[in-house]
Design an enzyme around this catalytic site. Structure first.
Site, PDB file in Angstrom:
ATOM      1  N   GLY A 249       0.780  -1.237   0.000  1.00  0.00           N
ATOM      2  CA  GLY A 249       0.000   0.000   0.000  1.00  0.00           C
ATOM      3  C   GLY A 249       0.807   1.278   0.000  1.00  0.00           C
ATOM      4  NE  ARG A 331      -3.817   3.000 -11.053  1.00  0.00           N
ATOM      5  CZ  ARG A 331      -3.474   4.183 -10.582  1.00  0.00           C
ATOM      6  NH1 ARG A 331      -2.877   5.073 -11.379  1.00  0.00           N
ATOM      7  NH2 ARG A 331      -3.685   4.514  -9.328  1.00  0.00           N
ATOM      8  CE1 TYR A 335      -9.505   2.060  -8.745  1.00  0.00           C
ATOM      9  CE2 TYR A 335      -7.527   2.495 -10.025  1.00  0.00           C
ATOM     10  CZ  TYR A 335      -8.371   1.609  -9.380  1.00  0.00           C
ATOM     11  OH  TYR A 335      -8.059   0.280  -9.367  1.00  0.00           O
ATOM     12  CB  CYS A 362     -16.531   3.609 -28.875  1.00  0.00           C
ATOM     13  SG  CYS A 362     -15.762   3.264 -30.450  1.00  0.00           S
TER      14      CYS A 362
HETATM   15  C1  LIG Z   1      -2.911  -5.153  -3.711  1.00  0.00           C
HETATM   16  C2  LIG Z   1      -2.325  -5.804  -2.519  1.00  0.00           C
HETATM   17  C3  LIG Z   1      -1.010  -5.517  -2.150  1.00  0.00           C
HETATM   18  C4  LIG Z   1      -0.150  -4.506  -2.866  1.00  0.00           C
HETATM   19  O1  LIG Z   1      -0.629  -3.232  -2.738  1.00  0.00           O
HETATM   20  P1  LIG Z   1       0.204  -1.988  -3.361  1.00  0.00           P
HETATM   21  O2  LIG Z   1      -0.655  -0.835  -3.072  1.00  0.00           O
HETATM   22  O3  LIG Z   1       0.325  -2.265  -4.818  1.00  0.00           O
HETATM   23  O4  LIG Z   1       1.506  -1.958  -2.665  1.00  0.00           O
HETATM   24  C5  LIG Z   1      -0.487  -6.189  -1.057  1.00  0.00           C
HETATM   25  N1  LIG Z   1      -1.213  -7.090  -0.371  1.00  0.00           N
HETATM   26  C6  LIG Z   1      -2.486  -7.395  -0.712  1.00  0.00           C
HETATM   27  C7  LIG Z   1      -3.217  -8.407   0.069  1.00  0.00           C
HETATM   28  C8  LIG Z   1      -3.078  -6.757  -1.777  1.00  0.00           C
HETATM   29  O5  LIG Z   1      -4.349  -7.042  -2.096  1.00  0.00           O
END
Ligand SMILES: *Cc1c(COP(=O)(O)O)cnc(C)c1O
Length: 432
Positions: A249, A331, A335, A362
């Site tokens: 994340g 993307r 979003y 389209c």
């Molecule tokens: C998508 C995901 C990640 C990676 O997230 P990033 O934002 O790309 O770093 C890690 N663990 C799980 C369980 C995920 O679903």
């Protein structure tokens, strides 16, 4: 890792990536084209691994969340970098196994794994199943029993920390399709159930609180809550859960507005919280796992397009159409994600224009960005959209029967094809 680390401008005023002239790459391989800088990807892996060595005595593993960008070559590189990987489907697992990625370093995620996927992964002997729910738990135990195996498991837990909102709140997360909740007692219940099943070994707990996160506090809070839960499990059952996976994340820079986290500072801060929480609760420090996806590949990738029709709508905006769009990068449509764009053949000129980059599909919503600062554009220019290494190729589609672009890997001035461009035959391959 910033996007600009692999980008430069050469004497001809052309944008370069990994020492390769992007205008030449566009000519040689065609457009649209994904380009990924290998050195940047490897450097990101190393900086995560080094941070665990530095701040947590090396007692951890970094797993690349391969949904960000999945193909054979990226798995070869991850293996070479001693990374683990996360997979979320039979397809990702198959791809990894097809290049001999070591099964014991594969973690299987997902909120609705099929019977077939569970059996396939058990047979392959993967290292860890991140179990999402009780339905999965019971079936996994049953299939393992039938095969005479024991499967290592971890649980996907909702720690009640929601980092999707800017000011994270502590309860929002209960409303998520992923995992079991702490607050409701659901997590404790499923842990107790797992301990009663003979063909499963409970190794860890896992949480993943969101994506494109720029603050450290939600991670620290999640770490603390997870350790508290591990101590609670010990107090209630006597069982020590040994592994803590804090997910991925970590945010990256898409535009100048974004201030990416230093991966070092993440591990430094979080390991302090983990150590302090363990000390306070007399709990042994767990083996730590991290799962970055976007931050491993995102900053090192760009997409090259050829500009086509340019439409100026007086006093409103200028649409500049490119030869790809939501099919190779959905993307913005999904979003409203912002990107930075550069005219690759005019990279040394100032960005004195503003355009709305439109795709060729389209759909009116098929845009890559609106009112983007860019060099004055003409038809035939090569346009580079930056930081597209993650969640672009892996989210690409064949809408309007467009072919998925090729992926080229660059490294210190040389380039090689790692995914071929789809052909017309590919498009009709499954049609009867
Ligand atoms: C998508 C995901 C990640 C990676 O997230 P990033 O934002 O790309 O770093 C890690 N663990 C799980 C369980 C995920 O679903």
């Amino acid at each position: 890792m910033k996007q600009s680390d692999c980008l430069a401008v050469n004497e001809q005023g052309h944008l370069t990536i990994g020492g390769c002239d992007t205008v030449k790459l566009a000519k040689e391989y065609g457009t649209p084209l994904y380009v990924l800088d290998e050195s940047g990807v490897r450097a990101a892996c190393r900086s995560y691994r080094n941070s665990i060595d530095r701040f947590y005595q090396g007692r951890g593993m970094v797993c690349y969340a391969s949904k960000a960008f999945c193909c054979k070559e990226i798995y070869r590189i991850m293996d070479d970098e001693h990374m683990g990987i996360d997979v979320v489907s039979e397809g990702e697992l198959y791809t990894a196994l097809s290049v001999g990625f070591p099964a014991e370093r594969i973690c299987f995620h997902g909120n609705n794994k099929t019977d077939h996927e569970l059996c396939y992964a058990l047979e392959a002997g993967i290292g860890l199943f991140i179990v999402d729910n009780e339905y999965e738990l019971v079936r996994l135990n049953q299939f393992a029993k039938e095969m005479g195996k024991k499967a290592n498991i971890s649980f996907r837990i909702k720690p009640g920390v929601d980092a999707h909102t800017h000011d994270f709140v502590r309860t929002g997360q209960i409303d998520s399709k992923f995992g079991v909740a702490l607050e409701t007692g659901e997590a404790m219940e499923i842990v107790c159930k797992a301990l009663s099943l003979d063909h499963l070994v409970l190794k860890g707990v896992h949480c993943h609180i969101g994506s494109q996160i720029f603050e450290l506090e939600p991670f620290e809070l999640a770490a603390q809550k997870m350790i508290e839960f591990m101590a609670e499990v010990r107090d209630k059952t006597g069982y020590i859960i040994e592994e803590l996976d804090l997910g991925g994340g970590f945010g990256i820079c898409y535009t100048e507005k974004d201030q990416a986290l230093q991966y070092d500072s993440y591990m430094e801060k979080v390991s302090v919280v983990v150590k302090q929480s363990c000390e306070r609760l007399s709990f042994p420090q767990p083996f730590m796992m991290l799962e970055p996806g976007r931050s491993i590949v995102g900053p090192s990738g760009i997409t090259l397009y050829t500009a086509g029709a340019i439409k100026e709508i007086p006093n409103i905006r200028t649409y500049a159409a490119i030869d790809g769009g939501m099919t190779d990068n959905p993307r913005y449509a999904l979003y409203q994600s912002e990107y930075e764009a550069i005219v690759a053949n005019k990279a040394s000129m100032p960005k004195s224009a503003k355009v709305t980059l439109a795709g060729k599909c389209c759909e009116s919503g098929d845009l890559l960005g609106e009112h983007m600062p860019i060099q004055p554009m003409e038809s035939g220019d090569i346009v580079a959209v930056l930081s597209t290494g993650a969640y672009n190729y892996s989210m690409a589609s064949n809408y309007n029967r467009l072919c998925r672009p090729a992926v080229v890997m660059v490294k210190e001035g040389s380039s090689r094809l790692i995914v071929k461009r789809e052909s017309m035959e590919d498009l009709v391959r499954n049609d009867l």
